[in-house]
Write a protein that holds these residues in place. Structure first.
Motif, mmCIF file in Angstrom:
data_model
loop_
_atom_site.group_PDB
_atom_site.id
_atom_site.type_symbol
_atom_site.label_atom_id
_atom_site.label_comp_id
_atom_site.label_asym_id
_atom_site.label_seq_id
_atom_site.Cartn_x
_atom_site.Cartn_y
_atom_site.Cartn_z
ATOM 1 N N VAL A 60 45.094 40.321 37.127
ATOM 2 C CA VAL A 60 46.390 40.780 36.624
ATOM 3 C C VAL A 60 47.059 39.605 35.903
ATOM 4 N N HIS A 108 46.947 47.357 33.250
ATOM 5 C CA HIS A 108 47.416 45.997 33.545
ATOM 6 C C HIS A 108 46.560 45.310 34.613
ATOM 7 N N GLU A 109 45.762 46.068 35.348
ATOM 8 C CA GLU A 109 44.821 45.501 36.308
ATOM 9 C C GLU A 109 43.404 45.704 35.766
#
Length: 187
Positions: A75, A99-100
């Protein structure tokens, strides 16, 4: 696997010359996300590798110092566009990647971690949920995902990501390089 693998580390300090002494080619990216992204792209284009192995150091207040941890998720800990209504760690309008960034585990006997990457040497609690911190990994992961190259990332925990992190990092580099070399040689 080593035939189509390229090894990327951030700094020669992290290998202490041990990899070179063992005749292992290392691509050094330099510090930070921009340097890491450029190096990953360049290495993939020049070598045609199918896997990038990222070995390096990280800080953690969760894992023990001197432990090797395989990153299962990256992340961004310094992407903060929250004043515009986005969650910390989310890149606005980036519809191609969450986003991850999830990685496929390789070393099943190592503890698995969530690494927060940022262009700062973290000495406190990040704003995103993670249990170790580095300065290059998320960028490597994003380039690898975009180019359909596998990334395996192993971090040696040098410090507690606290106010003595800079001292602990430097002091623990040789032991980290020794452990990372042994791991590499086991592949």
């Amino acid at each position: 696997m080593k035939n189509d693998l390229a090894l990327i580390m951030a700094l020669p300090n992290e290998s202490k010359g041990l990899f070179e002494q063992a005749q292992i080619a290392v691509h050094y990216s330099g510090i930070g996300k921009i340097n890491a992204a450029f190096t990953a792209y360049d290495v993939i284009q020049k070598t045609g590798c199918k896997t990038i192995l990222n070995l390096g150091t990280a800080g953690s207040s969760f894992f023990n110092a001197h432990e090797l941890v395989e990153v299962k998720t990256f992340v961004q800990r310094d992407m903060d566009v929250s004043p515009l209504g986005f969650e910390v760690g989310v890149t606005p309008m980036d519809t191609h990647f969450p986003h991850e960034i999830q990685l496929e585990p390789y070393f099943l006997d190592l503890p698995q971690g969530i690494c927060g990457t940022g262009d700062s040497f973290e000495t406190g609690q990040p704003k995103v949920s993670c249990n170790l911190v580095d300065m290059e990994g998320y960028a490597l992961a994003k380039v690898c995902k975009k180019l359909n190259v596998r990334l395996i990332s192993i971090k040696y925990i040098t410090d507690g990501a606290n106010d003595t992190a800079h001292l602990d990092w430097e002091e623990n580099l040789l032991l980290g390089a020794q452990k990372l070399l042994k791991l590499y040689q086991s592949i």
